[in-house]
Write an enzyme that holds these catalytic residues in place. Structure first.
Site, PDB file in Angstrom:
ATOM      1  N   CYS A  42      45.781  44.331  46.872  1.00 41.62           N
ATOM      2  CA  CYS A  42      45.245  44.952  45.656  1.00 41.62           C
ATOM      3  C   CYS A  42      45.578  44.141  44.410  1.00 41.62           C
ATOM      4  O   CYS A  42      44.740  43.984  43.516  1.00 41.62           O
ATOM      5  CB  CYS A  42      45.819  46.359  45.493  1.00 41.62           C
ATOM      6  SG  CYS A  42      45.691  47.424  46.940  1.00 41.62           S
ATOM      7  N   ASP A  43      46.820  43.647  44.327  1.00 42.97           N
ATOM      8  CA  ASP A  43      47.336  43.141  43.052  1.00 42.97           C
ATOM      9  C   ASP A  43      47.717  41.664  43.048  1.00 42.97           C
ATOM     10  O   ASP A  43      48.103  41.133  42.008  1.00 42.97           O
ATOM     11  CB  ASP A  43      48.574  43.960  42.651  1.00 42.97           C
ATOM     12  CG  ASP A  43      48.259  45.434  42.473  1.00 42.97           C
ATOM     13  OD1 ASP A  43      47.127  45.742  42.042  1.00 42.97           O
ATOM     14  OD2 ASP A  43      49.123  46.276  42.764  1.00 42.97           O
TER      15      ASP A  43
ATOM     16  N   CYS B 244      51.152  46.687  47.170  1.00 41.33           N
ATOM     17  CA  CYS B 244      49.927  46.221  47.820  1.00 41.33           C
ATOM     18  C   CYS B 244      49.540  44.836  47.312  1.00 41.33           C
ATOM     19  O   CYS B 244      48.973  44.697  46.228  1.00 41.33           O
ATOM     20  CB  CYS B 244      48.784  47.203  47.575  1.00 41.33           C
ATOM     21  SG  CYS B 244      47.225  46.719  48.353  1.00 41.33           S
TER      22      CYS B 244
END
Length: 323
Positions: A144-145, A141
């Site tokens: 997300c990261d 992701c």
């Protein structure tokens, strides 16, 4: 018999499931949550996520498992009940609906909220799952990261729209992004592919597969973390090493909808179809929320939001039916 029918049963226990449970519990519906057991992970994908920095309310971030523990405790506080079991079959033809647990128990329910999520498809090679769980260089992701990889060299594996989108997003942070794909042709749309090709930060490794994920003691982790990947040519078998700080696997997601084959409407990728602006499925009293019906955003916060919607939809349905 009516006294033994659950008003609401929730299948799945990620952000969507526990938010649905919280709202249903506060509406005095006494929801029963089947949170899953191995191989399904109670708590969903956040249970294999380390630092979560984009969930509102946590200034310094929070570990994925800790976040899900808080979700569960809050729902249980208001009366939600949890069973650490999987649902193995459903009968949605007759009301009340019948769910069967892995222990063979038959559960009757007036309303069902489905929040079984979707799993990222992985490469299935050594070190992949371990590094992903530790937040040590492998992710599925970018949203997300991606911010963890500022001014670093990363790679994206895949050839579809998701891979192109992830790669383009990562160029906001990374020094360079290499797209690794096993062919020269792509499944992605032309517009997404052209956008990636025009980005000066994106490099290409085509006709290549990953044969090995390399690790080393890397700062700032002070533990085994990704140091690179070994690539193997699909044309001549030659191998080479690519040094990396981050690896993003973008080969698609698999929604956990096998229980509902033949019962609920799904799109061509297997995601449950809900009515626009609601969590209602094609069967009255059956609702779907979170990643099981969301192939676009796939974020904890959007999953939680749709869990709230599902609980409200279920509450209104039960009220209309005098249940």
């Amino acid at each position: 018999m009516e006294n033994h029918v659950q008003k609401v049963v929730i299948i799945g226990s990620g952000p969507a499931g526990w938010t649905a449970a919280l709202y249903a519990a506060r509406a005095t519906l006494k929801p029963l949550v089947f949170e899953g057991s191995a191989p399904n992970i109670p708590g969903g994908q956040l249970m294999i996520t380390s630092d979560v920095e984009n969930y509102p309310g946590f200034v310094d971030g929070v570990l994925g498992p800790q976040l899900m523990e808080v979700f569960k405790k809050q729902a249980v506080r208001f009366g939600a009940k949890a069973k650490t079991e999987n649902i193995t079959s459903v009968d949605l033809k007759n009301k009340p609906y019948t769910l069967t647990s892995e222990m063979g128990e038959k559960i009757l329910a007036h309303a069902v909220i489905i929040s079984t999520g979707a799993n990222a498809k992985l490469l299935g090679i050594k070190n992949e799952k371990e590094l992903m769980a530790q937040g040590a260089g492998v992710s599925a992701c970018a949203t997300c990261d991606g911010a963890f990889y500022k001014d670093m060299d990363v790679a994206v594996i895949g050839g579809g729209d998701s891979a192109m989108e992830e790669a383009s997003f990562l160029t906001r942070f990374a020094k360079s992004v290499t797209i690794v794909h096993r062919r020269e042709g792509f499944r992605s749309s032309e517009i997404m592919l052209d956008r990636a090709k025009q980005n000066p930060k994106i490099k290409w490794e085509l006709n290549q597969t990953i044969s090995e994920i390399l690790t080393a003691k890397m700062p700032p982790f002070n533990k085994d973390a990704l140091s690179g990947i070994k690539l193997k040519s699909t044309k001549n078998g030659e191998e080479k090493t690519l040094k990396l700080d981050g690896l993003f696997v973008a080969i698609g997601h698999q929604p956990n909808t096998h229980l509902f084959n033949g019962s609920l409407n799904m799109d061509d990728k297997g995601y449950l179809i809900t009515n626009n602006g609601s969590t209602k499925t094609n069967i009255e009293g059956i609702f779907a929320c979170g990643d099981v019906q969301d192939s676009i955003y796939r974020q904890a916060v959007t999953a939680a939001g749709s869990g709230c919607m599902a609980a409200i939809d279920a509450e209104r349905f039960l009220k209309e039916k005098g249940l």
